[in-house]
Design a protein around this motif. Structure first.
Motif, PDB file in Angstrom:
ATOM      1  N   GLY A  49       0.779  -1.297  -0.122  1.00 46.58           N
ATOM      2  CA  GLY A  49       0.111   0.193  -0.090  1.00 46.58           C
ATOM      3  C   GLY A  49       0.880   1.033  -0.027  1.00 46.58           C
ATOM      4  N   CYS A  50       1.745   1.288  -1.055  1.00 40.71           N
ATOM      5  CA  CYS A  50       2.547   2.594  -1.019  1.00 40.71           C
ATOM      6  C   CYS A  50       2.007   3.938  -1.842  1.00 40.71           C
ATOM      7  N   THR A  51       0.874   3.814  -2.275  1.00 44.49           N
ATOM      8  CA  THR A  51       0.448   4.941  -3.017  1.00 44.49           C
ATOM      9  C   THR A  51      -0.251   6.075  -2.162  1.00 44.49           C
ATOM     10  N   SER A  52      -0.070   6.004  -0.743  1.00 45.26           N
ATOM     11  CA  SER A  52      -0.663   6.956   0.046  1.00 45.26           C
ATOM     12  C   SER A  52      -0.254   6.868   1.555  1.00 45.26           C
ATOM     13  N   GLY A  53      -0.388   7.910   2.241  1.00 50.70           N
ATOM     14  CA  GLY A  53      -0.126   7.818   3.823  1.00 50.70           C
ATOM     15  C   GLY A  53       1.189   7.180   4.285  1.00 50.70           C
ATOM     16  N   PHE A  54       1.099   6.178   5.318  1.00 53.10           N
ATOM     17  CA  PHE A  54       2.504   5.889   5.603  1.00 53.10           C
ATOM     18  C   PHE A  54       3.183   5.151   4.688  1.00 53.10           C
ATOM     19  N   GLY A  55       2.619   4.045   3.625  1.00 52.67           N
ATOM     20  CA  GLY A  55       3.250   3.605   2.777  1.00 52.67           C
ATOM     21  C   GLY A  55       3.966   4.552   1.988  1.00 52.67           C
ATOM     22  N   ARG A  56       3.393   5.535   1.340  1.00 53.05           N
ATOM     23  CA  ARG A  56       4.384   6.514   0.587  1.00 53.05           C
ATOM     24  C   ARG A  56       5.507   7.178   1.400  1.00 53.05           C
ATOM     25  N   GLN A 110       3.513  -4.687  -8.542  1.00 48.16           N
ATOM     26  CA  GLN A 110       1.960  -4.508  -8.354  1.00 48.16           C
ATOM     27  C   GLN A 110       1.553  -5.558  -7.298  1.00 48.16           C
ATOM     28  N   LEU A 111       0.837  -5.211  -6.446  1.00 46.75           N
ATOM     29  CA  LEU A 111       0.269  -6.267  -5.473  1.00 46.75           C
ATOM     30  C   LEU A 111      -0.812  -5.970  -4.633  1.00 46.75           C
ATOM     31  N   ASP A 112      -2.070  -6.520  -5.092  1.00 48.42           N
ATOM     32  CA  ASP A 112      -3.073  -6.294  -4.141  1.00 48.42           C
ATOM     33  C   ASP A 112      -3.388  -7.504  -3.121  1.00 48.42           C
ATOM     34  N   VAL A 113      -3.283  -6.962  -1.758  1.00 50.16           N
ATOM     35  CA  VAL A 113      -3.314  -7.767  -0.735  1.00 50.16           C
ATOM     36  C   VAL A 113      -4.371  -8.889  -0.783  1.00 50.16           C
ATOM     37  N   THR A 114      -5.552  -8.513  -1.675  1.00 51.78           N
ATOM     38  CA  THR A 114      -6.569  -9.494  -1.646  1.00 51.78           C
ATOM     39  C   THR A 114      -6.427 -10.352  -2.490  1.00 51.78           C
ATOM     40  N   VAL A 122       0.931  -0.066  17.063  1.00 53.94           N
ATOM     41  CA  VAL A 122      -0.576   0.157  17.662  1.00 53.94           C
ATOM     42  C   VAL A 122      -0.482   1.645  17.475  1.00 53.94           C
ATOM     43  N   LEU A 123      -1.330   2.298  16.283  1.00 52.38           N
ATOM     44  CA  LEU A 123      -1.062   3.596  15.859  1.00 52.38           C
ATOM     45  C   LEU A 123      -2.299   4.543  16.386  1.00 52.38           C
ATOM     46  N   GLY A 124      -2.150   5.467  16.900  1.00 52.35           N
ATOM     47  CA  GLY A 124      -3.254   6.576  17.385  1.00 52.35           C
ATOM     48  C   GLY A 124      -3.718   7.094  15.985  1.00 52.35           C
ATOM     49  N   GLN A 125      -4.277   8.415  16.011  1.00 52.90           N
ATOM     50  CA  GLN A 125      -4.799   9.077  14.753  1.00 52.90           C
ATOM     51  C   GLN A 125      -3.522  10.020  14.301  1.00 52.90           C
ATOM     52  N   PHE A 126      -3.330   9.317  13.121  1.00 51.54           N
ATOM     53  CA  PHE A 126      -2.215  10.136  12.305  1.00 51.54           C
ATOM     54  C   PHE A 126      -2.812  10.687  11.190  1.00 51.54           C
ATOM     55  N   ARG A 127      -2.030  11.786  10.770  1.00 56.33           N
ATOM     56  CA  ARG A 127      -2.305  12.660   9.570  1.00 56.33           C
ATOM     57  C   ARG A 127      -2.056  12.117   8.130  1.00 56.33           C
ATOM     58  N   THR A 128      -2.760  11.142   7.762  1.00 50.69           N
ATOM     59  CA  THR A 128      -2.657  10.538   6.702  1.00 50.69           C
ATOM     60  C   THR A 128      -3.765  10.865   5.486  1.00 50.69           C
ATOM     61  N   SER A 129      -4.071  10.146   4.798  1.00 46.68           N
ATOM     62  CA  SER A 129      -5.303  10.215   3.772  1.00 46.68           C
ATOM     63  C   SER A 129      -6.397   9.313   4.182  1.00 46.68           C
ATOM     64  N   ILE A 130      -6.209   8.578   5.420  1.00 44.83           N
ATOM     65  CA  ILE A 130      -7.241   7.493   5.568  1.00 44.83           C
ATOM     66  C   ILE A 130      -8.653   7.976   5.677  1.00 44.83           C
ATOM     67  N   LEU A 131      -8.588   9.081   6.402  1.00 42.63           N
ATOM     68  CA  LEU A 131     -10.109   9.698   6.589  1.00 42.63           C
ATOM     69  C   LEU A 131     -10.719  10.780   5.543  1.00 42.63           C
TER      70      LEU A 131
HETATM   71  N1  LIG Z   1      -3.642   6.983   9.854  1.00 42.40           N
HETATM   72  C1  LIG Z   1      -4.100   6.638  10.984  1.00 42.40           C
HETATM   73  O1  LIG Z   1      -4.492   7.457  11.611  1.00 42.40           O
HETATM   74  C2  LIG Z   1      -3.958   5.146  11.021  1.00 42.40           C
HETATM   75  C3  LIG Z   1      -4.244   4.831  12.352  1.00 42.40           C
HETATM   76  C4  LIG Z   1      -4.085   3.409  12.764  1.00 42.40           C
HETATM   77  C5  LIG Z   1      -3.844   2.441  11.847  1.00 42.40           C
HETATM   78  N2  LIG Z   1      -3.610   2.925  10.440  1.00 42.40           N
HETATM   79  C6  LIG Z   1      -3.405   2.042   9.690  1.00 42.40           C
HETATM   80  O2  LIG Z   1      -2.149   2.249   8.869  1.00 42.40           O
HETATM   81  C7  LIG Z   1      -2.288   1.570   7.668  1.00 42.40           C
HETATM   82  C8  LIG Z   1      -2.047   2.530   6.578  1.00 42.40           C
HETATM   83  O3  LIG Z   1      -2.989   3.485   6.600  1.00 42.40           O
HETATM   84  P1  LIG Z   1      -2.742   5.318   6.015  1.00 42.40           P
HETATM   85  O4  LIG Z   1      -3.175   5.870   7.298  1.00 42.40           O
HETATM   86  O5  LIG Z   1      -1.295   5.381   5.395  1.00 42.40           O
HETATM   87  O6  LIG Z   1      -3.978   5.128   4.875  1.00 42.40           O
HETATM   88  P2  LIG Z   1      -3.947   5.769   3.313  1.00 42.40           P
HETATM   89  O7  LIG Z   1      -3.210   7.152   3.255  1.00 42.40           O
HETATM   90  O8  LIG Z   1      -5.344   5.657   3.030  1.00 42.40           O
HETATM   91  O9  LIG Z   1      -3.366   4.624   2.634  1.00 42.40           O
HETATM   92  C9  LIG Z   1      -3.964   3.251   2.887  1.00 42.40           C
HETATM   93  C10 LIG Z   1      -2.951   2.468   1.661  1.00 42.40           C
HETATM   94  O10 LIG Z   1      -3.426   1.306   1.553  1.00 42.40           O
HETATM   95  C11 LIG Z   1      -3.632   0.861   0.386  1.00 42.40           C
HETATM   96  N3  LIG Z   1      -4.426  -0.268  -0.057  1.00 42.40           N
HETATM   97  C12 LIG Z   1      -5.952  -0.422   0.316  1.00 42.40           C
HETATM   98  N4  LIG Z   1      -6.481  -1.556   0.013  1.00 42.40           N
HETATM   99  C13 LIG Z   1      -5.207  -1.971  -0.729  1.00 42.40           C
HETATM  100  C14 LIG Z   1      -5.397  -3.555  -0.977  1.00 42.40           C
HETATM  101  N5  LIG Z   1      -6.278  -4.418  -1.149  1.00 42.40           N
HETATM  102  N6  LIG Z   1      -3.872  -3.978  -1.549  1.00 42.40           N
HETATM  103  C15 LIG Z   1      -2.978  -3.067  -1.600  1.00 42.40           C
HETATM  104  N7  LIG Z   1      -3.017  -1.787  -1.177  1.00 42.40           N
HETATM  105  C16 LIG Z   1      -4.037  -1.581  -0.511  1.00 42.40           C
HETATM  106  C17 LIG Z   1      -4.140   1.871  -0.453  1.00 42.40           C
HETATM  107  O11 LIG Z   1      -3.916   1.904  -1.975  1.00 42.40           O
HETATM  108  P3  LIG Z   1      -4.909   2.555  -2.915  1.00 42.40           P
HETATM  109  O12 LIG Z   1      -4.533   3.617  -3.336  1.00 42.40           O
HETATM  110  O13 LIG Z   1      -4.871   1.653  -4.207  1.00 42.40           O
HETATM  111  O14 LIG Z   1      -6.266   2.452  -2.279  1.00 42.40           O
HETATM  112  C18 LIG Z   1      -3.133   3.222   0.097  1.00 42.40           C
HETATM  113  O15 LIG Z   1      -1.850   3.120  -0.449  1.00 42.40           O
HETATM  114  C19 LIG Z   1      -3.459   0.776   7.675  1.00 42.40           C
HETATM  115  O16 LIG Z   1      -3.269  -0.293   7.767  1.00 42.40           O
HETATM  116  C20 LIG Z   1      -4.264   1.672   8.532  1.00 42.40           C
HETATM  117  O17 LIG Z   1      -5.295   0.749   8.894  1.00 42.40           O
HETATM  118  C21 LIG Z   1      -3.471   4.150  10.247  1.00 42.40           C
END
Ligand SMILES: NC(=O)c1ccc[n+]([C@@H]2O[C@H](COP(=O)([O-])OP(=O)(O)OC[C@H]3O[C@@H](n4cnc5c(N)ncnc54)[C@H](OP(=O)(O)O)[C@@H]3O)[C@@H](O)[C@H]2O)c1
Length: 303
Positions: free
Chosen positions: A18-25, A61-65, A185-194
């Motif tokens: 999941g490197c397109t966004s947030g932590f992964g990026r 390329q990898l879809d975790v599903t 164990v992550l609290g609330q982090f400023r990514t695109s998740i919301l």
């Molecule tokens: N940010 C927080 O506050 C927070 C808090 C607790 C835990 N987390 C955890 O941290 C992790 C990363 O979250 P984030 O905050 O970085 O969110 P994010 O910015 O929304 O990024 C999520 C990433 O997961 C990818 N993804 C989703 N479904 C996928 C799939 N089936 N196969 C491969 N990639 C997939 C997305 O790719 P696409 O662009 O293809 O959708 C995107 O790259 C998650 O597991 C989340 O539950 C985050």
């Protein structure tokens, strides 16, 4: 547990989902800055415009599903590229919200397919290689949602609670095989998740009015929190790198525990949950003990 399985004297090869966004990026440049190599994966690698294949970066390329068979093939390709994968970061995930009555079985299964089975299946694909080398680290991105359920937050919480339990078992299975395991164990982090286009809320039409308050409260909180989360994801990534490489703030730690709680909000929630659990235990201790067989003392502890 082996402590030298990811010795910091040589570059490590990381694979991040999941490197397109947030932590992964954020992981990708941070890993390179430590002198390591990274296999950056995404469902759509065209969505990684700022990352390209170099001598230290491999896009995959990898879809975790994907099916287990396909994930084994991806693992083989990844391992072949740099000769090994030392650190697997199970990062991909998304948030599905909704109350029990309104969220469908299929939607919850989809949530688990990504947040739980995805992590499990990707890890299963890499374990044989790590086990044969008696070396490796597997990181799982967990959440305070895996410690505390909130109204209308059930699907996401369930996936993270499940992850916490399964990873606790994994750690006990592989700790003698040179493989380290960490739950972040992550609290609330400023990514695109919301962001609106990422989080999902299940509400049927017509919805059940009785749940308007629960669903609207959570939805409003998500909107209000988005962009104002207390946690800085760049710093969280640095702490995870510190833990895996035993550098920086983790350099002098003898043992790094299974759970690494990041974010002061996460620390408060985990602490409060532990205290509340202890209080509840104390209140009903006598009743809890009242159901044992008389010969229970001779039976081995469950651990
Ligand atoms: N940010 C927080 O506050 C927070 C808090 C607790 C835990 N987390 C955890 O941290 C992790 C990363 O979250 P984030 O905050 O970085 O969110 P994010 O910015 O929304 O990024 C999520 C990433 O997961 C990818 N993804 C989703 N479904 C996928 C799939 N089936 N196969 C491969 N990639 C997939 C997305 O790719 P696409 O662009 O293809 O959708 C995107 O790259 C998650 O597991 C989340 O539950 C985050």
């Amino acid at each position: 547990m082996s402590t030298n399985s990811t010795a910091k004297t040589r570059p490590l090869v990381w694979l991040v989902t999941g490197c397109t966004s947030g932590f992964g990026r954020l992981f990708v440049p941070a890993i390179l800055a430590r002198g390591d190599r990274v296999i950056a994966t995404a469902r759509d690698i065209e969505s990684l415009p700022e990352i390209s294949n170099t001598k230290d970066v491999f896009l995959l390329q990898l879809d975790v599903t994907d099916s287990q068979e396909s994930l084994y093939a991806k693992a083989a390709t990844a391992i072949e590229r740099f000769g090994e994968v030392n650190v697997l970061v199970n990062n991909a995930g998304y948030v599905l919200s909704g109350v029990w009555e309104e969220v469908s079985h299929e939607q919850v299964v989809d949530q688990f397919r990504t947040n739980f089975f995805g992590h499990m299946n990707v890890t299963r694909a890499f374990l044989p290689n790590m086990r044969s080398r008696r070396s490796g680290t597997v990181v799982f991105m967990s959440s305070i949602a895996g410690w505390l359920g909130v109204a209308a937050g059930g699907p996401y919480s369930a996936s993270k609670f499940a992850l916490e339990g399964a990873v606790e078992s994994l750690q006990k299975e592989v700790c003698t095989l040179g493989i380290r395991v960490h739950l972040i164990v992550l609290g609330q982090f400023r990514t695109s998740i919301l962001d609106d286009n990422r989080r999902k809320i299940s509400r049927p039409n017509p919805a059940v009015d009785d749940y308007n308050s629960a669903v609207n409260t959570l939805a409003l909180r998500q909107v209000d929190t988005n962009g104002k989360q207390p946690g800085n994801p760049t710093l969280a990534v640095e702490r995870i790198l510190d833990a895996v490489r035993r550098e920086g703030m983790m350099a002098t730690r003898e043992e790094i525990p299974l759970r690494i709680v990041l974010g002061s909000d996460a620390g408060q929630i985990v602490r409060a949950q532990c205290l509340e659990t202890l209080q509840q235990l104390d209140k009903l201790q006598e009743i809890g003990r009242s159901t044992d067989f008389l010969d229970a003392r001779g039976i081995q502890d469950y651990k």
